[in-house]
Design a protein around this motif. Structure first.
Motif, PDB file in Angstrom:
ATOM      1  N   ALA A  20      26.971  13.375  50.677  1.00 26.24           N
ATOM      2  CA  ALA A  20      26.065  14.528  50.676  1.00 26.24           C
ATOM      3  C   ALA A  20      26.518  15.588  51.676  1.00 26.24           C
ATOM      4  O   ALA A  20      26.515  16.778  51.362  1.00 26.24           O
ATOM      5  CB  ALA A  20      24.641  14.068  50.984  1.00 26.24           C
TER       6      ALA A  20
ATOM      7  N   THR B 179      27.723  19.313  50.518  1.00 27.49           N
ATOM      8  CA  THR B 179      26.923  20.478  50.898  1.00 27.49           C
ATOM      9  C   THR B 179      27.544  21.311  52.011  1.00 27.49           C
ATOM     10  O   THR B 179      27.504  22.532  51.951  1.00 27.49           O
ATOM     11  CB  THR B 179      25.506  20.053  51.323  1.00 27.49           C
TER      12      THR B 179
ATOM     13  N   TRP C 211      22.563  21.495  47.567  1.00 28.48           N
ATOM     14  CA  TRP C 211      22.157  20.093  47.670  1.00 28.48           C
ATOM     15  C   TRP C 211      21.442  19.602  46.417  1.00 28.48           C
ATOM     16  O   TRP C 211      21.490  18.432  46.075  1.00 28.48           O
ATOM     17  CB  TRP C 211      21.278  19.863  48.904  1.00 28.48           C
TER      18      TRP C 211
ATOM     19  N   GLY D 219      23.760  17.846  43.868  1.00 24.75           N
ATOM     20  CA  GLY D 219      24.060  16.461  44.225  1.00 24.75           C
ATOM     21  C   GLY D 219      22.864  15.554  44.027  1.00 24.75           C
ATOM     22  O   GLY D 219      22.986  14.437  43.512  1.00 24.75           O
TER      23      GLY D 219
ATOM     24  N   TRP E  52      18.890  14.075  50.596  1.00 28.17           N
ATOM     25  CA  TRP E  52      19.827  15.164  50.322  1.00 28.17           C
ATOM     26  C   TRP E  52      19.483  16.388  51.160  1.00 28.17           C
ATOM     27  O   TRP E  52      20.370  17.058  51.692  1.00 28.17           O
ATOM     28  CB  TRP E  52      19.851  15.498  48.835  1.00 28.17           C
TER      29      TRP E  52
END
Length: 120
Positions: free
Chosen positions: A2, A6, A13, A16, A36
């Protein structure tokens, strides 16, 4: 993953989060979304400018490279001192391993992130 997605690749985000929630067998929307957001520094986080280093994390939690060698077979015979940074191997050795060049230069990305953070 993550943090890399990002803060290194500057991917929103939510992309994801949506992808992982789709593929996780035991996915929980609240845990997934909030984790996230935490990793991206957009949620309720006391350190929104945290950037996790995959190299430092690897060295800290997999100092001998056993995990890397298990899941990245190209690196099975690489010494522990470079297994977390195989792009530092000589080009001919990296090519012989079939290991690709990095997607991004982590030092450049961190500098870009800090510059954006300090301006913001």
């Amino acid at each position: 993953m993550a943090s890399f997605l990002t803060k290194t690749l500057y991917v929103d985000w939510r992309i994801g989060a949506r992808y992982f929630l789709h593929w996780l067998v035991d996915g929980d929307i609240v845990n997934n979304q909030l984790n996230w957001q935490w990793a991206a520094g957009t949620g309720t986080d006391s350190r929104p400018h945290r950037v996790l280093s995959p190299v430092l994390q690897g060295r800290r939690f997999d100092p001998d490279g056993a995990y890397v060698r298990r899941w990245v077979p190209e690196l099975a015979d690489v010494d522990a001192d470079v297994v977390h940074e195989p792009w530092r191997l000589p080009a001919d050795r990296r090519a012989a391993l079939g290991y690709p060049a990095p997607v991004v230069d982590l030092a450049d990305v961190l500098a870009r992130f800090r510059h954006a953070r300090d301006r913001g």
